[in-house]
Write a protein that holds these residues in place. Structure first.
Motif, PDB file in Angstrom:
ATOM      1  N   ARG A 397       0.805  -1.072  -0.117  1.00 38.87           N
ATOM      2  CA  ARG A 397      -0.233  -0.133  -0.421  1.00 38.87           C
ATOM      3  C   ARG A 397       0.454   1.394   0.120  1.00 38.87           C
ATOM      4  O   ARG A 397       0.384   1.702  -0.564  1.00 38.87           O
ATOM      5  CB  ARG A 397      -0.620   0.144   1.248  1.00 38.87           C
ATOM      6  N   GLU A 398       2.061   1.128   0.711  1.00 39.44           N
ATOM      7  CA  GLU A 398       2.727   1.983   1.007  1.00 39.44           C
ATOM      8  C   GLU A 398       3.538   2.754   0.060  1.00 39.44           C
ATOM      9  O   GLU A 398       3.966   3.501  -0.771  1.00 39.44           O
ATOM     10  CB  GLU A 398       3.572   2.087   2.209  1.00 39.44           C
ATOM     11  N   VAL A 399       4.329   1.719  -1.236  1.00 39.71           N
ATOM     12  CA  VAL A 399       4.372   1.665  -1.980  1.00 39.71           C
ATOM     13  C   VAL A 399       3.682   1.914  -3.888  1.00 39.71           C
ATOM     14  O   VAL A 399       4.055   2.497  -3.993  1.00 39.71           O
ATOM     15  CB  VAL A 399       5.274   0.175  -2.947  1.00 39.71           C
ATOM     16  N   THR A 400       2.625   1.513  -3.469  1.00 42.63           N
ATOM     17  CA  THR A 400       1.639   2.106  -4.776  1.00 42.63           C
ATOM     18  C   THR A 400       1.041   3.480  -4.903  1.00 42.63           C
ATOM     19  O   THR A 400       1.024   4.266  -5.520  1.00 42.63           O
ATOM     20  CB  THR A 400       0.245   0.941  -3.958  1.00 42.63           C
ATOM     21  N   GLU A 401       1.229   3.654  -3.073  1.00 47.84           N
ATOM     22  CA  GLU A 401       0.440   5.282  -2.500  1.00 47.84           C
ATOM     23  C   GLU A 401       2.055   6.254  -3.655  1.00 47.84           C
ATOM     24  O   GLU A 401       0.944   7.809  -3.526  1.00 47.84           O
ATOM     25  CB  GLU A 401      -0.100   5.720  -1.257  1.00 47.84           C
ATOM     26  N   LYS A 402       2.499   5.982  -2.592  1.00 48.05           N
ATOM     27  CA  LYS A 402       3.808   7.100  -2.684  1.00 48.05           C
ATOM     28  C   LYS A 402       5.201   7.039  -3.642  1.00 48.05           C
ATOM     29  O   LYS A 402       5.449   7.352  -4.108  1.00 48.05           O
ATOM     30  CB  LYS A 402       4.609   6.468  -1.685  1.00 48.05           C
ATOM     31  N   LEU A 403       4.890   5.953  -4.463  1.00 48.72           N
ATOM     32  CA  LEU A 403       5.924   5.791  -5.772  1.00 48.72           C
ATOM     33  C   LEU A 403       5.207   5.551  -7.361  1.00 48.72           C
ATOM     34  O   LEU A 403       5.874   4.781  -8.005  1.00 48.72           O
ATOM     35  CB  LEU A 403       6.933   4.425  -5.211  1.00 48.72           C
TER      36      LEU A 403
END
Length: 488
Positions: A397-403
């Motif tokens: 989720r962090e990767v999808t939202e931020k990267l």
């Protein structure tokens, strides 16, 4: 010439016998001429007092050094470094050919294999691939079992090159029920980690001119072990994140003896070889007299679907060499792995293990065996599966939202790691992450040949929630800056 001042010159520790340490320190200083010929040595009483050791220890060392020609006594005056040390010293061997004090020239070293990767440093950083959550390990339960095993006299000596019998029995039982492996305890060989297992297989199965087939991208440790003696390593391409079985006929080199694969969770891309592909792979290996090395490195951590049974169990007497370890399910520090092989293969592997590494530490084996037999192993795996699933969801989720637009997660690679593909210098980014306190490996380093793609292999199992959020935030800033720089 005054006596040698020992107080600030010599340091002894508690790791080795004091007499041995003092002998080494004094003889080295005499040979290096830090204590030059003719220099008086301190009285034994003074040296013992200065170093805080027994005078008997000092006297014993002095006598040994005098017997070997390093020192000489002068009646009524004391002990001195021999005046003609070069001719007086007579060590075992041909004698001192170089002038005293000159450094020795080492014999030549063999050339390192081309493409040899450097040893991984700081391998316990968060996000280092293959590192489990060390803080979640049930250390108290483990220590209770360890202390129980420590009290057993039978575990203080030697046991068996093949491995502790109760552990081999426990592994065989576990693999039959959880992975469908066809095995009995006499087919199990305990190794010093998975890497020794690979080295043993290379020692037994490969001769000069034999080639090895490996997934591309794939596990670098397998390529290094199986190709270390110059055997050609032939890349097998992937299709849909798994080994492309249909590509094998076009790759068949002469004398392909081993094929290394990770069919239940391709490393690093994460695909799962389906049943028909597994059967086709075994049939190809049978036709071509090639052994399959099946590395089942983290099948315990599939989150949504029960993984396919191991290839090894598909057919009776299949040409499969099955391997696993406890580095990811328990602790890497244990350095305990295992092979499951057909009966005719056991004896050659035991011979290779006996001459290359000997027994695996017995106390560790006994502790693992009780940990499994008591039911704590399966309970631990159940807890870790849920914990890693939560971390995987958070990290993705962090990767999808931020990267978004900077790096694309390969969802299949979940288990204990996630692959982030992107158009960036992955070696430089991986090295930069290390300076920020985060582990990773460049995706490009897992490829053979010129077909490399770039990205990062990141082991989220060892990171906590705060580290996951901070790492992705810092990675976004770095990749954003790099992208802007590329357009300037």
């Amino acid at each position: 010439m005054g006596p040698v001042d020992v107080i600030d010159d010599i340091r002894l520790d508690s790791t080795d016998p004091l007499q041995h340490q003092l002998y080494q320190r004094l003889s080295e200083r005499i040979l290096d001429q830090r204590y030059p010929p003719g220099r008086q040595m301190p009285p034994s009483r003074q040296m013992a007092q200065d170093l805080g050791i027994s005078r008997n220890t000092v006297n014993a060392v002095y006598e040994q050094l005098k017997a070997e020609g390093f020192l000489q006594s002068r009646a009524g005056k004391g002990v001195f470094v021999h005046e003609d040390i070069k001719s007086a010293v007579n060590p075992s061997g041909p004698g001192l050919n170089n002038p005293v004090g000159d450094s020795m020239k080492l014999p030549p070293l063999p050339a390192l294999p081309r493409g040899k990767s450097k040893p991984v440093e700081d391998a316990s950083l968060p996000f280092q691939p293959g590192l489990p959550d060390l803080d979640a390990f049930p250390i108290r339960s483990w220590n209770r079992i360890l202390h129980h095993q420590e009290s057993r006299r039978t575990l203080r000596g030697y046991d068996s090159i093949q491995g502790y019998q109760p552990l081999r029995r426990a592994i065989a039982t576990y693999l039959r029920t959880s992975r469908g492996v066809r095995c009995e305890e006499h087919q199990v060989i305990i190794t010093n980690g998975a890497q020794q297992a690979l080295s043993l297989l290379a020692d037994v199965f490969l001769q000069r001119g034999d080639s090895v087939l490996c997934e591309n991208p794939g596990y670098r440790g397998a390529r290094n072990a199986l190709g270390r003696l110059g055997n050609p390593v032939i890349p097998i391409p992937l299709r849909n994140q798994v080994l492309d079985v249909e590509a094998l006929p076009g790759l068949e080199p002469a004398r392909a003896r081993l094929l290394f694969c990770t069919p239940t969770h391709q490393y690093p891309m994460g695909g799962i070889l389906d049943l028909s592909q597994r059967m086709a792979l075994v049939q190809w290996a049978q036709r071509n007299e090639c052994w399959i090395i099946e590395d089942d490195y983290d099948s315990e951590f599939h989150f949504y679907n029960k993984p396919f049974a191991a290839i090894q169990g598909l057919f009776e007497n299949a040409p499969v060499l099955y391997m696993g370890s406890f580095s990811k399910t328990l602790l890497p520090a244990l350095r305990v792995g295992y092979l499951v092989v057909p009966e005719p293969v056991v004896e050659p592997l035991l011979w290779a293990k006996q001459i290359s590494g000997g027994e695996t530490p017995l106390l560790s084996q006994a502790t693992i065996a009780e940990f499994i037999e008591s039911g704590q192993f399966t309970r631990h795996l159940r807890r870790m599966r849920q914990l890693y699933r939560d971390k995987w969801q958070l990290f993705q989720r962090e990767v999808t939202e931020k990267l978004g637009g900077l790096a694309q997660p390969v969802a299949e690679s979940a288990g204990m790691h996630l692959v982030l593909e992107g158009d960036f210098d992955d070696l430089a980014i991986s090295q930069w992450l290390k300076t920020r306190g985060f582990g990773s490996t460049p995706l490009s380093a897992h490829f053979l040949g010129d077909s490399a793609r770039t990205g990062l292999v990141m082991g989220f199992a060892s990171a906590n929630e705060h580290q996951i959020a901070r790492c992705v935030t810092e990675l976004r800033a770095r990749l954003t800056n790099q992208t802007h720089s590329n357009y300037l």
